[in-house]
Design an enzyme around this catalytic site. Structure first.
Site, PDB file in Angstrom:
ATOM      1  N   SER A  63     -36.344  -3.765 -17.510  1.00  0.00           N
ATOM      2  CA  SER A  63     -36.497  -4.282 -16.617  1.00  0.00           C
ATOM      3  C   SER A  63     -36.439  -5.969 -16.863  1.00  0.00           C
ATOM      4  O   SER A  63     -36.290  -6.247 -18.170  1.00  0.00           O
ATOM      5  CB  SER A  63     -37.134  -3.609 -15.491  1.00  0.00           C
ATOM      6  N   LEU A  64     -36.585  -6.723 -16.131  1.00  0.00           N
ATOM      7  CA  LEU A  64     -36.617  -8.012 -16.279  1.00  0.00           C
ATOM      8  C   LEU A  64     -38.480  -8.327 -15.499  1.00  0.00           C
ATOM      9  O   LEU A  64     -38.551  -7.947 -14.615  1.00  0.00           O
ATOM     10  CB  LEU A  64     -35.311  -9.173 -15.358  1.00  0.00           C
ATOM     11  N   TYR A 124     -22.921  -6.909 -16.197  1.00  0.00           N
ATOM     12  CA  TYR A 124     -22.998  -8.053 -16.867  1.00  0.00           C
ATOM     13  C   TYR A 124     -24.134  -8.051 -18.317  1.00  0.00           C
ATOM     14  O   TYR A 124     -24.191  -8.674 -18.555  1.00  0.00           O
ATOM     15  CB  TYR A 124     -24.338  -8.349 -15.634  1.00  0.00           C
ATOM     16  N   GLU A 141     -26.839 -15.698 -14.013  1.00  0.00           N
ATOM     17  CA  GLU A 141     -25.870 -14.580 -13.444  1.00  0.00           C
ATOM     18  C   GLU A 141     -26.266 -14.233 -11.962  1.00  0.00           C
ATOM     19  O   GLU A 141     -28.033 -14.508 -11.789  1.00  0.00           O
ATOM     20  CB  GLU A 141     -25.989 -13.249 -13.787  1.00  0.00           C
ATOM     21  N   ARG A 195     -29.818   4.134 -14.479  1.00  0.00           N
ATOM     22  CA  ARG A 195     -31.334   3.952 -15.354  1.00  0.00           C
ATOM     23  C   ARG A 195     -32.357   4.961 -15.478  1.00  0.00           C
ATOM     24  O   ARG A 195     -32.973   5.417 -16.274  1.00  0.00           O
ATOM     25  CB  ARG A 195     -31.709   2.840 -14.384  1.00  0.00           C
ATOM     26  N   LYS A 234     -30.898 -15.882 -18.465  1.00  0.00           N
ATOM     27  CA  LYS A 234     -30.841 -15.184 -19.793  1.00  0.00           C
ATOM     28  C   LYS A 234     -30.209 -16.466 -21.145  1.00  0.00           C
ATOM     29  O   LYS A 234     -29.490 -17.507 -20.549  1.00  0.00           O
ATOM     30  CB  LYS A 234     -29.303 -14.793 -20.186  1.00  0.00           C
ATOM     31  N   CYS A 284     -30.246  18.267  27.263  1.00  0.00           N
ATOM     32  CA  CYS A 284     -31.220  16.693  26.992  1.00  0.00           C
ATOM     33  C   CYS A 284     -30.843  15.469  27.600  1.00  0.00           C
ATOM     34  O   CYS A 284     -29.324  14.851  27.180  1.00  0.00           O
ATOM     35  CB  CYS A 284     -31.180  17.278  25.069  1.00  0.00           C
ATOM     36  N   LYS A 312     -36.717 -14.302  -8.129  1.00  0.00           N
ATOM     37  CA  LYS A 312     -36.309 -14.208  -6.304  1.00  0.00           C
ATOM     38  C   LYS A 312     -36.497 -14.897  -5.786  1.00  0.00           C
ATOM     39  O   LYS A 312     -36.930 -15.824  -5.466  1.00  0.00           O
ATOM     40  CB  LYS A 312     -37.773 -13.163  -6.771  1.00  0.00           C
ATOM     41  N   PHE A 346       2.092   1.654  -2.847  1.00  0.00           N
ATOM     42  CA  PHE A 346       1.306   2.362  -3.853  1.00  0.00           C
ATOM     43  C   PHE A 346       1.085   3.900  -4.308  1.00  0.00           C
ATOM     44  O   PHE A 346       1.386   4.491  -4.710  1.00  0.00           O
ATOM     45  CB  PHE A 346       0.068   1.244  -3.708  1.00  0.00           C
ATOM     46  N   ASP A 347       0.994   4.259  -2.649  1.00  0.00           N
ATOM     47  CA  ASP A 347       0.785   5.148  -2.592  1.00  0.00           C
ATOM     48  C   ASP A 347       1.512   6.241  -2.462  1.00  0.00           C
ATOM     49  O   ASP A 347       1.312   8.121  -3.095  1.00  0.00           O
ATOM     50  CB  ASP A 347       0.573   5.814  -0.929  1.00  0.00           C
ATOM     51  N   LYS A 389     -28.276 -11.759  -9.533  1.00  0.00           N
ATOM     52  CA  LYS A 389     -28.923 -10.604  -9.458  1.00  0.00           C
ATOM     53  C   LYS A 389     -28.603 -10.514  -8.379  1.00  0.00           C
ATOM     54  O   LYS A 389     -28.922 -10.113  -6.849  1.00  0.00           O
ATOM     55  CB  LYS A 389     -30.481 -10.579  -9.246  1.00  0.00           C
ATOM     56  N   GLU A 423     -24.105  -3.417 -12.015  1.00  0.00           N
ATOM     57  CA  GLU A 423     -24.617  -2.808 -10.995  1.00  0.00           C
ATOM     58  C   GLU A 423     -23.847  -2.472  -9.801  1.00  0.00           C
ATOM     59  O   GLU A 423     -23.087  -3.219 -10.114  1.00  0.00           O
ATOM     60  CB  GLU A 423     -25.596  -4.103 -10.684  1.00  0.00           C
ATOM     61  N   CYS A 467     -38.775  16.993  21.239  1.00  0.00           N
ATOM     62  CA  CYS A 467     -38.160  15.772  22.198  1.00  0.00           C
ATOM     63  C   CYS A 467     -38.697  15.087  23.014  1.00  0.00           C
ATOM     64  O   CYS A 467     -39.658  15.942  24.012  1.00  0.00           O
ATOM     65  CB  CYS A 467     -37.159  16.563  22.382  1.00  0.00           C
ATOM     66  N   CYS A 513     -33.373  16.936  17.805  1.00  0.00           N
ATOM     67  CA  CYS A 513     -33.302  17.928  19.574  1.00  0.00           C
ATOM     68  C   CYS A 513     -32.204  18.462  19.911  1.00  0.00           C
ATOM     69  O   CYS A 513     -30.887  18.465  20.061  1.00  0.00           O
ATOM     70  CB  CYS A 513     -33.439  16.934  20.455  1.00  0.00           C
ATOM     71  N   ASP A 531     -27.740  -7.126  -5.563  1.00  0.00           N
ATOM     72  CA  ASP A 531     -29.200  -6.335  -5.038  1.00  0.00           C
ATOM     73  C   ASP A 531     -28.995  -4.376  -5.094  1.00  0.00           C
ATOM     74  O   ASP A 531     -28.347  -3.682  -3.869  1.00  0.00           O
ATOM     75  CB  ASP A 531     -29.882  -6.344  -3.422  1.00  0.00           C
ATOM     76  N   CYS A 574     -37.306  16.147  26.325  1.00  0.00           N
ATOM     77  CA  CYS A 574     -36.853  17.075  27.395  1.00  0.00           C
ATOM     78  C   CYS A 574     -37.945  17.841  26.468  1.00  0.00           C
ATOM     79  O   CYS A 574     -37.719  19.502  26.979  1.00  0.00           O
ATOM     80  CB  CYS A 574     -35.436  17.269  26.997  1.00  0.00           C
ATOM     81  N   ASP A 600       0.695  -1.130  -0.339  1.00  0.00           N
ATOM     82  CA  ASP A 600      -0.023   0.006   0.127  1.00  0.00           C
ATOM     83  C   ASP A 600       1.244   1.145  -0.005  1.00  0.00           C
ATOM     84  O   ASP A 600       0.838   1.901  -0.610  1.00  0.00           O
ATOM     85  CB  ASP A 600      -0.828   0.326   0.795  1.00  0.00           C
TER      86      ASP A 600
END
Ligand code: IVH
Length: 667
Positions: free
Chosen positions: A83-84, A225, A114, A137, A288, A430, A312, A37-38, A116, A173, A406, A424, A118, A409, A34
């Site tokens: 969409s699918l 994908y 593949e 999208r 697919k 408080c 799903k 690299f830096d 999916k 994604e 609140c 608050c 999220d 308080c 690292d």
């Protein structure tokens, strides 16, 4: 260096760093440390400051973010982003297969399966191997131009290699790993900020940030994908993914070519279980048709392709009633609404409460007291309400007005423009805010006063003696003995814990103080940079922002904190009390390990990895991230990565245990 040399060196550095990024983030096989690299990155940054006219938009320096932008431009998609269709059962998947077989007249269809992920969909446009544009999208026909933000993704190549088409689009994604999400939320918790709901929300929120430097700090990842190009280069979809990988792009390593329905079903069954071991959330599988010409033949409906479908996974949701909403007040005054539920069993635990995050979330769900709701465990530990069962909604229900004062308080709440959270503002008076700050101060990562827990912090605040952390140091034995259920032994314990905490290093004191945005890392950086609270307290905006990783937002918070006379006096009190208001000297202690390069792997029993690293460095040793021919020692802890071990054995690198390392230093 003459101008020509400089330009050439910039190109060279750009190339080298791009390649190291690829090895690190895509292949997961770093070949330099690292630090090395830096150093290279710093050299490039310095040259870019001298010669801004030659800064390439693909430069690896852009991965730390560039200029903030005003807003996002909406741009039409060249090809619509569809969409699918969704399926939820194996029968539906079989029907899909049957439709395809019937339409094509082919008995055994080859599919690409593949995971999916999220996250949120993104369309990338490359020209001559350079990333030109990244669009969200949007509504499918037009999306927002988020190129500057997408450039900061470490795992995305903005400059390709190999035999890529001169012009193409690739979709994928953007998402966040659960670990990164948890780390981010932990930082927010440390800073007393409201937590994010789930990785998906943060990923999409991050891409819409106006400041790409902030985006660069978010641990976002990408998986690609779908390649779209005009030359019909590929016979099969899977070939196009393989080609994209060879251009340096990150495609899903879990994707498989499945021959016929049976193999598809096996893939689904496998990942239905195995997905829980993944470091990120998947909500299903995309199936697919693999042949590009068959895809074309099958075509599209108005909304979705006929050649692909999403399956799903079943999520386990519980159905229960919302009994009420309570409100928690955090250390910074942030209000978090909490759903109080009729207890219900979900995946082995009883769920009684769920976070509702903020007023917007309640509005979005339109959830009302008395409603029957669906509760799910997502990627997070805290369960969430995913929907309302409207069929069971009581006839006379109405939305619950959000609280305006609140709950602790009674101070009127405020909500800053553009913020989701209510606050608050009564920070000084408080009780849960004060107790929260004390709790934070005595916490394990701050002053580590183990004899004071959450309950004791609250009790101490209730006595009125403790209004802020520094007051702890004025507590006397006789006072403690006046408290309910306090024994002599506990009182002494508490006092000795407080006394012992005086030797905690300055960065812990600073972190424990609970200045907004000053988490553990920032506290360390500030301590290193300024050396004492006295100096920090008089630091200017310019001095603060000159520190690595300190942006304006943090600097502003620090300035504000020390503008208050009261806090300046507290610095003096800390000093008088004998707390560590100076940084500890971490000077080189010996040269014993100089010329040696160490790789550290696994976990250790005596020291943390960080401690081991600084120990080695303080004796002149070098740390590298990956085993190579240059490695002198591999310091091996528990659960060391097998690939590192294998490589070390192959190269004949000496293995050291923690003990052996220590005796090497002591020798
Ligand atoms: S293919 C025409 N493949 O799911 C092809 N989509 O519900 C459409 N997604 O908008 C997309 N992983 O955001 C495809 N391996 C994958 C995917 C995937 C996730 C998302 C994508 C899309 C949505 C469709």
């Amino acid at each position: 260096m003459n101008l020509f040399d400089a330009q050439q060196r910039m190109q060279e550095l750009s190339q080298v760093l791009t390649d190291h990024n690829y090895r690190y983030y895509v292949l997961d096989e770093p070949s330099i440390s690292d630090r090395e690299f830096d150093q290279l990155l710093a050299e490039l940054q310095a040259l870019e400051r001298l010669y801004p006219q030659w800064v390439s938009p693909d430069s690896p320096t852009q991965k730390v973010g560039g200029q903030a932008i005003e807003g996002f431009q909406t741009v039409p998609h060249k090809r619509r982003m569809l969409s699918l269709g969704n399926t939820y059962t194996l029968e539906e998947v079989a029907e899909f297969d049957q439709r395809i077989r019937k339409a094509t007249g082919i008995e055994h269809i080859e599919y690409s399966c593949e995971l999916k992920i999220d996250g949120l969909a993104i369309a990338l446009h490359y020209q001559n191997g350079h990333l030109k544009q990244a669009l969200t999208r949007g509504d499918g026909t037009q999306g927002d131009d988020v190129t500057a933000n997408v450039r900061t993704l470490k795992s995305l190549a903005t400059q390709l290699k190999g035999d890529f088409p001169s012009e193409f689009e690739i979709r994928g994604e953007i998402f966040m790993h659960r670990k990164g999400f948890e780390r981010l939320n932990q930082q927010r918790a440390e800073q007393g900020e409201a937590l994010y709901a789930n990785p998906r929300n943060v990923a999409s929120g991050s891409l819409k940030l106006k400041d790409s430097q902030e985006v660069a700090k978010r641990p976002l990842d990408i998986v690609l994908y779908h390649v779209l190009e005009d030359q019909n280069r590929f016979e099969k979809h899977s070939d196009s993914l393989q080609a994209a990988a060879s251009w340096g792009l990150k495609t899903a390593s879990e994707s498989r070519v499945c021959h016929g329905l049976k193999e598809v079903e096996a893939y689904l069954a496998h990942w239905d279980k195995a997905r829980k071991q993944l470091g990120y959330d998947t909500d299903g599988v995309v199936i697919k048709v693999n042949s590009k010409s068959l895809q074309e033949e099958l075509g599209y409906t108005a909304k979705v392709p006929r050649w692909a479908i999403a399956y799903k996974f079943e999520t386990e949701a519980a159905h229960t009633q919302l009994l009420g909403i309570t409100y928690q007040v955090g250390r910074t005054g942030a209000i978090t609404p909490v759903a109080e539920l009729q207890p219900v069993s979900l995946l082995g635990t009883t769920v009684k409460r769920a976070s509702l995050h903020n007023a917007n979330e309640i509005e979005r769900l339109d959830v009302r007291i008395g409603d029957w709701v669906y509760v799910e465990k997502g990627g997070e530990i805290i369960p969430k309400i995913v929907g309302v069962d409207l069929a069971l909604r009581p006839v006379h229900s109405s939305p619950n007005p959000y609280i305006t004062r609140c709950p602790e308080c009674q101070t009127p709440l405020i909500r800053a423009e553009g913020e989701a959270q209510h606050y608050c503002p009564n920070a000084k008076g408080c009780p849960p805010q004060i107790a929260g700050r004390i709790e934070h101060f005595v916490g394990r990562k701050a002053m580590d006063i183990q004899s004071i827990g959450a309950e004791m912090a609250e009790a101490l605040v209730q006595t009125g003696w403790v209004k802020e952390p520094v007051d702890l140091y004025d507590l006397r034995f006789e006072q403690l003995m006046q408290m309910d259920r306090m024994g002599e032994k506990s009182a002494r314990n508490i006092l000795s814990g407080i006394e012992a905490s005086k030797s905690q290093p300055m960065e812990r004191l600073l972190f424990g103080w609970g200045i907004r945005y000053v988490g553990e890392t920032v506290a360390k950086k500030l301590t290193q940079a300024f050396g004492s609270l006295e100096r920090l307290m008089d630091a200017t905006m310019d001095e603060l922002t000159a520190v690595d990783e300190i942006g304006e937002r943090i600097a502003e918070a620090v300035l504000q904190h020390f503008q208050q006379e009261h806090n300046r006096q507290t610095v003096r009190r800390f000093a008088e009390l004998g707390l560590q208001v100076f940084a500890q000297q971490t000077e080189q202690t010996s040269e014993r390990l100089s010329g040696k390069t160490f790789v550290i792997s696994g976990v250790f029993s005596r020291y943390s990895r960080e401690e081991i690293k600084s120990l080695i460095e303080s004796h002149g040793g070098k740390i590298a991230s990956g085993v190579s021919a240059k490695t002198t020692y591999l310091v091996a802890g528990d659960g060391m990565g097998p690939s590192k071990l294998e490589k070390a054995e192959k190269l004949g690198v000496t293995l050291l245990s923690e003990e052996e390392l220590l005796s090497l230093i002591d020798a």
